[in-house]
Design an enzyme around this catalytic site. Structure first.
Site, PDB file in Angstrom:
ATOM      1  N   PHE A   1      -5.692  -3.069  -9.336  1.00  0.00           N
ATOM      2  CA  PHE A   1      -7.005  -2.864 -10.011  1.00  0.00           C
ATOM      3  C   PHE A   1      -7.503  -1.451  -9.370  1.00  0.00           C
ATOM      4  O   PHE A   1      -8.435  -0.931 -10.063  1.00  0.00           O
ATOM      5  CB  PHE A   1      -7.890  -4.165  -9.557  1.00  0.00           C
ATOM      6  CG  PHE A   1      -8.050  -4.079  -8.055  1.00  0.00           C
ATOM      7  CD1 PHE A   1      -9.387  -3.439  -7.572  1.00  0.00           C
ATOM      8  CD2 PHE A   1      -7.373  -4.679  -7.109  1.00  0.00           C
ATOM      9  CE1 PHE A   1      -9.754  -3.471  -6.452  1.00  0.00           C
ATOM     10  CE2 PHE A   1      -7.713  -4.776  -5.679  1.00  0.00           C
ATOM     11  CZ  PHE A   1      -8.936  -4.044  -5.360  1.00  0.00           C
ATOM     12  N   LYS A   2      -7.073  -1.022  -8.219  1.00  0.00           N
ATOM     13  CA  LYS A   2      -7.474   0.184  -7.700  1.00  0.00           C
ATOM     14  C   LYS A   2      -7.785   1.520  -8.531  1.00  0.00           C
ATOM     15  O   LYS A   2      -8.243   2.272  -8.140  1.00  0.00           O
ATOM     16  CB  LYS A   2      -6.756   0.364  -6.213  1.00  0.00           C
ATOM     17  CG  LYS A   2      -7.205  -0.473  -5.265  1.00  0.00           C
ATOM     18  CD  LYS A   2      -6.433  -0.255  -4.015  1.00  0.00           C
ATOM     19  CE  LYS A   2      -7.078  -1.377  -2.796  1.00  0.00           C
ATOM     20  NZ  LYS A   2      -6.270  -2.450  -2.994  1.00  0.00           N
ATOM     21  N   ASP A   3      -6.801   1.498  -9.839  1.00  0.00           N
ATOM     22  CA  ASP A   3      -6.624   2.483 -10.535  1.00  0.00           C
ATOM     23  C   ASP A   3      -7.914   2.648 -11.215  1.00  0.00           C
ATOM     24  O   ASP A   3      -8.215   3.906 -11.457  1.00  0.00           O
ATOM     25  CB  ASP A   3      -5.832   2.094 -11.712  1.00  0.00           C
ATOM     26  CG  ASP A   3      -4.102   2.090 -11.266  1.00  0.00           C
ATOM     27  OD1 ASP A   3      -3.911   3.158 -10.500  1.00  0.00           O
ATOM     28  OD2 ASP A   3      -3.206   1.429 -11.805  1.00  0.00           O
TER      29      ASP A   3
END
Ligand SMILES: *Cc1c(COP(=O)(O)O)cnc(C)c1O
Length: 431
Positions: A106-108
């Site tokens: 999710f850090k993208d």
């Protein structure tokens, strides 16, 4: 909008300065001075809006005119350039898959958004070149490397603990090259973090290079994490008021969900699912916050003993423990329980979770036991192949690799080995 420091409300900043600085001068986290409520009409139309439009409406109040709308839309498009499907497992449990981005976590979203904002501020003016210095326990490194790759005016230096990140994670942060440097540190994540902190205070470095951080306390990483809670809601049954269970480490992701709720997104309850690093579980039981040293687990991105963003969670609830308790619960699970959950869901639903998502699943299941009337969604924060060694061992079979991963594994690792703070300093001053 202005943002104030959670250490002292007198320190305020606009968005640009807060993003460039990361932390306020008094080391406090920045927090928006107003939480905007979205109008009912927005929720009435939500089903028909595309994801960029939704994101723009959600983030606009916080950025105001500091980034013009066409530029902001470009940044949003880049950071949401993949799918966010909600996949049902059974009648009342669904998975929000956040791993369809370039580095499969999710850090993208936050890293891409932050790279876009910083790139815009550099292009616009008088910042000069900036060095993003960041320590990673695994997922942040890849997301930051990918998000900032090729962004004009930015050099990225990533410190990671040698031998303590997964193979996929290591390739993701060491193979990009160009403006991305990877430093392989003989030590732990805490050692990497300590070196980064020291560099920020070292005038010999800061007089020569403008340093900024890209960790999860940065507003430009935190705020865009709200987007996918709206995108999940859009896919649920009409009038659903879901429970979200979020595998949590530094509490940035769950805190973004809680902010989305404060802006009007209907949510019944938030479950913070922790591994054995359960500082917040203790806090919810005793009302006293006691930070601890982190312990190593198979869900390593959540090995955090003193979650930075929890102060933001408290601030949204106006520091009222009773308000917090109505809307928020925390549970913790050890590695054995996590493995058992991966196995159980794989055999029961033919769905493979990663060790982080599995902790989220467990938290949701426990909450729903006492509250069966709710629709539950847990966040799958990374693709299981990022933790291949662990999941293959648990389910006792080989997991097919997606093409991108096969491709990634053929790329060359480029890293510089370092041992001490002086090595880092030498690197930063030499370049
Ligand atoms: C970073 C990370 C988390 C923890 O998110 P926080 O915002 O720090 O709570 C959970 N799962 C994965 C896979 C991560 O990479």
């Amino acid at each position: 909008m202005r943002f104030y420091s959670l250490n002292d409300r007198k320190h305020t900043s606009d968005f640009e300065n807060a993003v460039v600085r990361g932390l306020a001068p008094d080391k406090g986290l920045y927090f928006p001075e107003r939480i905007e409520r979205l109008p009912d009409s927005f929720f009435d139309q939500l089903a028909d809006l595309d994801k960029e439009e939704i994101a723009l409406r959600v983030i606009r109040p916080y950025i105001g005119t500091e980034i013009p709308e066409d530029e902001l839309l470009k940044i949003i498009k880049r950071s949401l350039d993949f799918d966010f499907p909600v996949v049902p497992l059974n009648e009342n449990i669904s998975v929000l898959e956040l791993f369809h981005g370039p580095t499969m976590a999710f850090k993208d979203v936050g890293a891409g958004f932050m790279a876009g904002c910083l790139g815009y501020f550099i292009k616009k003016g008088n910042l000069g070149n900036v060095t993003v210095l960041v320590a990673t326990s695994g997922d942040t490194g890849g997301a930051v490397a990918h998000g900032f790759l090729g962004v004009e005016g930015i050099d990225v230096v990533i410190l990671y603990p040698k031998g303590k990140v997964s193979e996929v994670q290591e390739k993701q942060l060491t193979s990009p090259g160009r403006n991305i440097s990877a430093l392989e540190v003989e030590g732990t994540f805490d050692d990497c973090q300590a070196m980064v902190k020291k560099a920020f205070l070292d005038e010999a470095i800061t007089t020569q290079r403008k340093l900024t951080s890209a960790n999860s306390i940065n507003l430009a990483r935190w705020l865009p994490q709200m987007f996918y809670y709206f995108l999940a809601y859009q896919q649920l049954k009409v009038n659903a008021k879901p429970v979200f269970s979020v595998p949590s480490g530094n509490f940035g992701n769950i805190c973004a969900g809680i902010l989305a709720n404060a802006m009007g997104l209907p949510v019944s309850h938030f479950v913070a699912a922790n591994n054995r690093n359960d500082t917040v579980v203790d806090f919810m039981r005793t009302g006293k916050y006691k930070s601890r040293k982190s312990v190593q687990t198979i869900s390593n991105a959540m090995d955090v003993g003193d979650p930075s963003n929890f102060v933001r969670v408290l601030e949204i609830f106006q520091q009222e423990f009773s308000q917090l308790k109505n809307k928020f619960s925390a549970y913790s699970y050890d590695d054995e329980a996590t493995k058992k959950a991966i196995k159980e869901v794989f055999s029961e639903y033919d769905y493979l979770m990663d060790p982080h998502g599995a902790v989220g699943y467990l938290g949701l299941k426990d909450f729903l036991k006492d509250h069966p009337q709710y629709q539950g969604v847990f966040l799958e924060t990374a693709h299981p192949v990022k933790f291949l060694e662990t999941v293959e061992e648990v389910i006792g079979e080989k997991v097919p690799l997606p093409e991108e991963i096969k491709d990634l594994m053929t790329k060359q690792k480029k890293s510089l080995q370092i041992k001490t703070y002086e090595d880092l300093k030498g690197f930063l001053l030499d370049e």
